[in-house]
Write a protein that holds these residues in place. Structure first.
Motif, PDB file in Angstrom:
ATOM      1  N   PHE A 177       6.457 -18.958   4.923  1.00  0.00           N
ATOM      2  CA  PHE A 177       6.746 -18.216   3.692  1.00  0.00           C
ATOM      3  C   PHE A 177       7.503 -16.920   3.982  1.00  0.00           C
ATOM      4  N   ASP A 178       8.448 -16.631   3.087  1.00  0.00           N
ATOM      5  CA  ASP A 178       9.136 -15.339   3.104  1.00  0.00           C
ATOM      6  C   ASP A 178       8.517 -14.400   2.086  1.00  0.00           C
ATOM      7  N   TYR A 179       8.053 -14.984   0.964  1.00  0.00           N
ATOM      8  CA  TYR A 179       7.412 -14.212  -0.099  1.00  0.00           C
ATOM      9  C   TYR A 179       6.265 -15.033  -0.690  1.00  0.00           C
ATOM     10  N   ILE A 180       5.301 -14.314  -1.248  1.00  0.00           N
ATOM     11  CA  ILE A 180       4.183 -14.945  -1.941  1.00  0.00           C
ATOM     12  C   ILE A 180       4.115 -14.379  -3.357  1.00  0.00           C
ATOM     13  N   PHE A 181       4.101 -15.250  -4.357  1.00  0.00           N
ATOM     14  CA  PHE A 181       3.889 -14.842  -5.739  1.00  0.00           C
ATOM     15  C   PHE A 181       2.397 -14.946  -6.060  1.00  0.00           C
ATOM     16  N   THR A 182       1.852 -13.893  -6.629  1.00  0.00           N
ATOM     17  CA  THR A 182       0.458 -13.967  -7.040  1.00  0.00           C
ATOM     18  C   THR A 182       0.192 -13.012  -8.193  1.00  0.00           C
ATOM     19  N   ASP A 183      -0.759 -13.388  -9.024  1.00  0.00           N
ATOM     20  CA  ASP A 183      -1.180 -12.534 -10.124  1.00  0.00           C
ATOM     21  C   ASP A 183      -2.017 -11.387  -9.581  1.00  0.00           C
ATOM     22  N   VAL A 184      -1.955 -10.254 -10.255  1.00  0.00           N
ATOM     23  CA  VAL A 184      -2.717  -9.086  -9.798  1.00  0.00           C
ATOM     24  C   VAL A 184      -4.219  -9.375  -9.727  1.00  0.00           C
ATOM     25  N   ASN A 185      -4.682 -10.325 -10.510  1.00  0.00           N
ATOM     26  CA  ASN A 185      -6.110 -10.659 -10.502  1.00  0.00           C
ATOM     27  C   ASN A 185      -6.502 -11.527  -9.315  1.00  0.00           C
ATOM     28  N   LYS A 212       5.101  -8.640   1.639  1.00  0.00           N
ATOM     29  CA  LYS A 212       5.829  -9.861   1.284  1.00  0.00           C
ATOM     30  C   LYS A 212       5.342 -10.464  -0.030  1.00  0.00           C
ATOM     31  N   VAL A 213       4.490  -9.742  -0.730  1.00  0.00           N
ATOM     32  CA  VAL A 213       3.900 -10.245  -1.963  1.00  0.00           C
ATOM     33  C   VAL A 213       4.700  -9.775  -3.174  1.00  0.00           C
ATOM     34  N   ILE A 214       4.946 -10.690  -4.115  1.00  0.00           N
ATOM     35  CA  ILE A 214       5.553 -10.343  -5.399  1.00  0.00           C
ATOM     36  C   ILE A 214       4.477 -10.493  -6.462  1.00  0.00           C
ATOM     37  N   LEU A 215       4.083  -9.383  -7.047  1.00  0.00           N
ATOM     38  CA  LEU A 215       2.968  -9.382  -7.991  1.00  0.00           C
ATOM     39  C   LEU A 215       3.446  -9.669  -9.409  1.00  0.00           C
ATOM     40  N   THR A 216       2.670 -10.479 -10.104  1.00  0.00           N
ATOM     41  CA  THR A 216       2.935 -10.798 -11.509  1.00  0.00           C
ATOM     42  C   THR A 216       1.724 -10.392 -12.338  1.00  0.00           C
ATOM     43  N   GLN A 230      -0.444   2.334  -9.529  1.00  0.00           N
ATOM     44  CA  GLN A 230      -1.627   2.175  -8.686  1.00  0.00           C
ATOM     45  C   GLN A 230      -1.358   1.163  -7.564  1.00  0.00           C
ATOM     46  N   LEU A 231      -0.696   0.069  -7.910  1.00  0.00           N
ATOM     47  CA  LEU A 231      -0.376  -0.959  -6.918  1.00  0.00           C
ATOM     48  C   LEU A 231       0.641  -0.437  -5.906  1.00  0.00           C
ATOM     49  N   LEU A 232       1.562   0.396  -6.377  1.00  0.00           N
ATOM     50  CA  LEU A 232       2.504   1.042  -5.455  1.00  0.00           C
ATOM     51  C   LEU A 232       1.751   1.872  -4.414  1.00  0.00           C
ATOM     52  N   ASN A 233       0.783   2.630  -4.881  1.00  0.00           N
ATOM     53  CA  ASN A 233       0.001   3.480  -3.988  1.00  0.00           C
ATOM     54  C   ASN A 233      -0.803   2.674  -2.982  1.00  0.00           C
ATOM     55  N   GLU A 234      -1.080   1.420  -3.323  1.00  0.00           N
ATOM     56  CA  GLU A 234      -1.836   0.553  -2.421  1.00  0.00           C
ATOM     57  C   GLU A 234      -0.934  -0.154  -1.411  1.00  0.00           C
TER      58      GLU A 234
END
Length: 388
Positions: free
Chosen positions: A123-131, A143-147, A157-161
């Motif tokens: 994998f180059d990227y992983i799509f996942t829901d914030v939950n 490498k995570v793309i959050l939806t 908040q997610l940026l800070n993490e």
């Protein structure tokens, strides 16, 4: 080749940790959660030039696993495309094939299924829901793309993490609007817009623009862009004003408004989406044979439909500042009149909910082909225009 009657796509920006566009998530028809088949991908490639709608950014396409086994990959620009796959039914043969495709330049993203084990090397990227964020996702957050983000506060908040990539449709939600004073540089552009619209006096306008180096440079780049294709290059402000004319000058000023004070959150994304909205509405208005005045207003409706999120004031207040008529306000706020209906069509198409306004499209004497053709022309137009 003309577009098929039920062909349309949505283009959602993916943002990076600097709140700038990183790429685009494309989905075909009203099926964002379903993968694209080989036949649908062929339809897309026949009708859409990825370079024209995405520029230098990568495109993320959710496809069936069958696609990676098909020779249609020969027609996909590997450097432009990230194929999004599901881990469901992913065979050992698929994994080996993906490794081979990565060696020739293809990139792959996967939807998170709770376990990275089988795809850890591919994998180059992983799509996942914030939950669905867990320890594995957190470990690979670069490498995570959050939806599934619903507010700017959640995004920050997610940026800070330490997360880096985000599906950017959340920035168009009303909750992202924060009331604030209008930046002086934006106010100056708005005042110039009013002057140009009320009294098109080229010498006077030239003097105002020449006093602002940023405006001067932007105007010359705009008029010399591929979108106009003038026989000779424009080298003076007065020449640029005279050859553009009032209507194109007004469009440029509104586009520049989005870039003025570019430290604003999402300015780049809001600029692109609003500009493409404006151009799409303009093309559809021309298709409906509306008057020149209504065609001009249609562009204004499209580009002003998101400016409140950039500047932080309501559309009603903004229109008052720009001294525009009530028809534009009602089109933006209440979706009233022909221009309001056109804006509603464009917004629903962006959301992948075109079925919700099928009756509206039909009532105007349009069809899906008209809408999609207008959008594709608008995407291409934006990539040809230099707005800095």
């Amino acid at each position: 080749m003309p577009l098929s009657g039920d062909f349309y796509l949505t283009k959602v920006p993916i943002l990076d940790d600097h709140q700038r566009i990183f790429g685009y998530f494309l989905s075909i028809k009203n099926r964002e959660d379903e993968p694209v088949s080989v036949n649908e991908l062929a339809d897309l490639l026949v009708n859409v030039n990825l370079e024209k709608i995405a520029g230098s950014y990568p495109v993320f396409l959710k496809v069936n696993n069958e696609v990676i086994k098909h020779d249609i990959l020969d027609y996909i620009p590997a450097e432009k495309t990230v194929l999004l796959l599901s881990t469901d039914d992913l065979t050992d043969e698929d994994v080996q094939l993906i490794k081979e495709l990565k060696n020739v330049g293809f990139r792959f993203a996967f939807e998170y299924g709770g376990d990275l084990g089988r795809i850890s090397e591919i994998f180059d990227y992983i799509f996942t829901d914030v939950n669905q964020i867990d320890s594995d996702i957190y470990q690979h957050r670069d490498k995570v793309i959050l939806t599934g983000i619903f507010s700017t506060e959640e995004f920050k908040q997610l940026l800070n993490e330490g997360f880096r990539y985000f599906k950017g449709d959340f920035i168009f939600k009303p909750s992202t609007i924060v009331e604030k004073k209008i930046d002086p540089s934006k106010l100056a552009v708005m005042e110039l817009f009013t002057k140009v619209r009320e009294n098109f006096n080229p010498p006077q306008i030239e003097e105002i623009i020449k006093r602002n180096p940023d405006l001067s440079i932007s105007l010359l780049k705009y008029v010399n862009s591929a979108a106009f294709s003038f026989r000779s290059k424009i080298t003076s402000i007065r020449h640029a004003i005279s050859i553009l004319g009032q209507r194109n000058l007004l469009q440029w000023l509104l586009l520049f408004l989005y870039r003025a004070g570019s430290d604003s959150s999402y300015a780049e994304t809001l600029l692109e989406v609003s500009a493409e909205r404006g151009k799409t509405l303009e093309i559809l208005a021309q298709k409906l044979n509306l008057s020149d005045e209504e065609v001009e207003k249609s562009f204004l409706v499209g580009i002003l439909s998101l400016v409140d999120k950039l500047i932080g004031i309501s559309p009603e207040e903004l229109i008052k500042e720009l001294n525009l008529d009530e028809e534009i306000v009602k089109a933006i706020v209440e979706k009233e009149g022909i221009l309001g209906k056109l804006l509603n069509i464009v917004e629903k198409t962006e959301e992948g909910k075109i079925a919700d306004i099928a009756d509206v499209i039909s009532s105007l004497g349009l069809n899906l082909n008209d809408v999609m053709s207008a959008q594709l022309q608008a995407f291409a137009w934006f990539e040809e225009v230099n707005i800095v």
